[in-house]
Design a protein around this motif. Sequence first.
Motif, PDB file in Angstrom:
ATOM      1  N   ARG A  35       5.578  -4.532   6.844  1.00 57.53           N
ATOM      2  CA  ARG A  35       4.236  -4.889   6.368  1.00 57.53           C
ATOM      3  C   ARG A  35       3.153  -4.179   7.175  1.00 57.53           C
ATOM      4  NH1 ARG A  35       2.461  -9.000   3.271  1.00 57.53           N
ATOM      5  NH2 ARG A  35       0.536  -7.837   3.507  1.00 57.53           N
ATOM      6  N   ARG A  36       3.322  -4.183   8.488  1.00 58.94           N
ATOM      7  CA  ARG A  36       2.326  -3.517   9.329  1.00 58.94           C
ATOM      8  C   ARG A  36       2.324  -2.014   9.069  1.00 58.94           C
ATOM      9  NH1 ARG A  36       0.491  -6.719  14.025  1.00 58.94           N
ATOM     10  NH2 ARG A  36       1.538  -8.729  13.963  1.00 58.94           N
ATOM     11  N   ASP A  62       0.514  -1.382   5.839  1.00 56.02           N
ATOM     12  CA  ASP A  62      -0.917  -1.620   5.886  1.00 56.02           C
ATOM     13  C   ASP A  62      -1.659  -0.587   6.719  1.00 56.02           C
ATOM     14  OD1 ASP A  62      -0.528  -3.739   4.311  1.00 56.02           O
ATOM     15  OD2 ASP A  62      -0.716  -5.277   5.858  1.00 56.02           O
ATOM     16  N   ARG A 111       0.820  -1.212   0.000  1.00 57.35           N
ATOM     17  CA  ARG A 111       0.000   0.000   0.000  1.00 57.35           C
ATOM     18  C   ARG A 111       0.852   1.260   0.000  1.00 57.35           C
ATOM     19  NH1 ARG A 111      -4.397   0.308   4.426  1.00 57.35           N
ATOM     20  NH2 ARG A 111      -5.024   2.098   3.182  1.00 57.35           N
TER      21      ARG A 111
END
Lengths: 370, 597
Positions: free
Chosen positions: B483-484, B487, B348
């Motif tokens: 990744r966190r 996101d 994202r």
Amino acid sequence: MNFFRIAIVTLVLATPAFSQQPSGYQERDFLTRVRRLTVEGRRAGEGYWSPDGRRLVFQSEREPGNPFYQIYVLDLGSGETTRISPGLGKTTCAFFRPGTDEIEFASTHADPKSKQYQDDELAFRASGKERRYAWDYDPEMDIYAYNEKTKAMKRLTTARGYDAEGSYSPDGQWIVFTSMRDAYNRTLTDAEKKQLETDPSYFAEIYIMRADGSGQKRLTTAVGYDGGPFFTQDGKKIVWRRFDEKGLIADVWMMNPDGTDQRQITDFGSMSWAPYMHPSGQYIIFASNKLGFENFELFMVDTEGKKEPVRVTYSDGFDGLPVPSPDGKQLAWTSSRSGGAAGQLFLAQWNHEKALEAIRNAPPRKSSKK
Amino acid sequence: MKRRFLLSSAICAISAAAFLSAADTPSRTRRHVEALASTKLEGRLAGSNGERLASDYLIAELRKMGARPLPGQKDFRLPFEFTAGTKDGGSTIALASEMPGGARALSFSDNGDVTGPVVFAGYGIVVPESQDFGYDSYATLDVKDKVVVVLRYFPEDADQKTRGILARYADLRYKAMAARQHGAKAMIVLTGPRSPNAGELAPITFDTALAGSGIVAISVTGAVGQALFASSGKTVEEAQKALDSANPHVAGFELPGVTAGVHAAVVREKRTGNNVVAYLPATVPATTLAKPWVAIGAHYDHLGHGEAGNTLADKADANKIHFGADDNASGSSAVLDIAATLARQPRRRNVLIGFWSGEELGLIGSAAFAAAPPLPLDALAAYLNFDMVGRMQDNKLTVQATGTSPAWAKLIEQTNIAAGFDLLLQTDPYQPTDVSTFNSSGVPCLSFFTGTHADYHKPSDTADKIDYEDLDRVADFAAAIVRRLEDGAEAPQFTKVEQQTQPGGGRAGTRVFTGTIPDYSTDVKGLLLSGVIGGGPAEQAGLRKGDIIVEISGQTIANIYDYTYALDVLKIGQPTKVIYVREGKRVETMLTPAARK
């Protein structure tokens, strides 16, 4: 540091530093792959396993508006942490009820002064002052059962005086807990009144009740703080720690769930507390300040107490509140080994075979009385 | 070798699977470390051929995973210039006539020709009045527009305590500043006959990223010294001996009839280093993410053959290849591996991948990147840095700079449940690694570190000593954090951390605290600030990143050394005037130094 299922003792007196013979073992013989579980917040500890070993319930100071412990469930698969306590007031000592969606813990949220106490403590901290950490045995502390499915909370104790340190029997039918109700349900002598002001834990005794709160029954009567009781894995015994009258020396004891056959397991001449039976039923892991008043380390001892306890941890700072996983292959405990005074929750692989070997090789128990 | 347990419960089954795969499959990071720490790359000194080869390797790997040069850039390499060293460019001294071989420039000398009458200024030491000591070689001398001759070192026969004080002000840079501030046009340094290295020229010291100190300064041979003193009626030795008791009343004197012609030439070897910077574009159309980038980075340079003087090796090994497997082939390999993982997943946010050079010479590469960033740094949601992550001990992983955002604790706690490290957290972002650069730019950041060891900055930091299994785990852990971050709709908030101690570069013994963060990587005249410490005196005085301090307490500041010396004069709690240049204008402010904690 964390004094819950223990509760200590604000006196600072040097315990005579008994020397102990080196066992020839090191921490890594018993604990490998040590990992730190909690990071957020000021302190965390008292992690207790769900029966399936997938989750831990623990207490932590980690929310901006509340400087006291609240209860959280940590999912070891996802890493998600969820608060299950009301968020208001103080809480402590949670435990999963086997076979149900319930978790018991003690809380003061019913006390109308709870919010005021939070604000007072926050203001005190903001002033930059510091005080020694001490558990205060809030007499408004009562035991509740929280249902994770329905989110309902059920109050299990109502007696005036600290009711806390609860844990379920393996069949989920019983709760063994600590209460100081004895200080409030009778007329105290003047000496006792003074005692209540300086150290209320003197009045703490072990009680048992059904999981719905009925049938509350006192199991111990000795002077001094009896607390931190847990059932053994087979449900046939209760293991707890008993302080002497002055609250300086504590030892590990065991008894039947009806209060009979009370037996002293350790005679370690120090503050030995937070005992928990390994699921194998072959030894008890506990914490002791044998090596110095503020230096708590984990030890383990055979269930008959025939051998000298074997030291488990070798790290600076506090190590206490050991809880083996249901399969006996991991250990959760509370430690300040990562620095600072406040504890955090740790997890490691537990080497059961090495533990048995070390206990086998330990010398016979010495008496603390010479 | 760590033992692995096969575990029965479900959570543990996951871990057990991970352990098994780790044991059965080769490490993902091993080939990167072995390539970067190979003999061929010769220790990857910034600006060297080894650095070039290392950047080739990184670029090939970036291409393989589909990373691209940053938007608006044609190349992965982002070059920056720096001073890699200094040498003498034919400095001379002429008295009656030129004395061949008699002079060598000091490494910090301005280039130029100066001719003038000569004054002997003793040891050329000025102890600041704040020290209540009373030693000033210039007290009775007029050296304005003259050439001063000073002795190297400090009085040889002084007692221990006196030496201790004088030694602090005996550095040649400090002497040059004192000479300049007394109006001298040039300083000639002579190593006296009663001192070690008697009559020898002072060596040119290694000196990165700095311009001249605002005065012509050379050292001369003993023969030149004799010639200088010939008309004075004293030998150099007699003059030195009179000074060597450190009696503050023994003054220097004019050298009558002597005119010196000084030609100083310092060749500053400019080199070009290369940051390697790439990105993985977001794959999920960004809606309205406020900060659409996440950055990961590591320095890939190391010490080469120890040329830069920052080796910790014994003399016998100091010139050997410093492989830098842990420092920082390990961090570079972790970044490659994280990037390769992220490249296979939906994203994202854009992922910036930075490999910095010149870190070992003073964070030069990352500072150059931040000084002229190809994209606005406030578009970065976070920066994760990796420096020395290949030598894990007992499962301990240090995560630094956690004070830069209130979001870190929760994120780290959640991610570490699966990763399972024994974490040590340090809130302090003022670390001797590139994370410091990004903190100064207001980017929430973290830096990963597995601790120092006996092979640190030595040729023995080799690839065979890396713990690859745990290096892979660090990469997995960090990839999960990224990744966190990708996101999360919200970007972490930045928190400015107040610094406890001043960064390296200040001298031991400096007692005042000003809260400035000097930029060590430029050659502007003055002291360029790469930041100020939150709540510190400099911030309170209105100073900020990008300001250039040119004068403090009446002393002109040409460079960081002038600045650190000037600090000795400051009094704690007493406001002092600071003049700085902001956007080309001189601005005056008052700064109140605090006590160093």
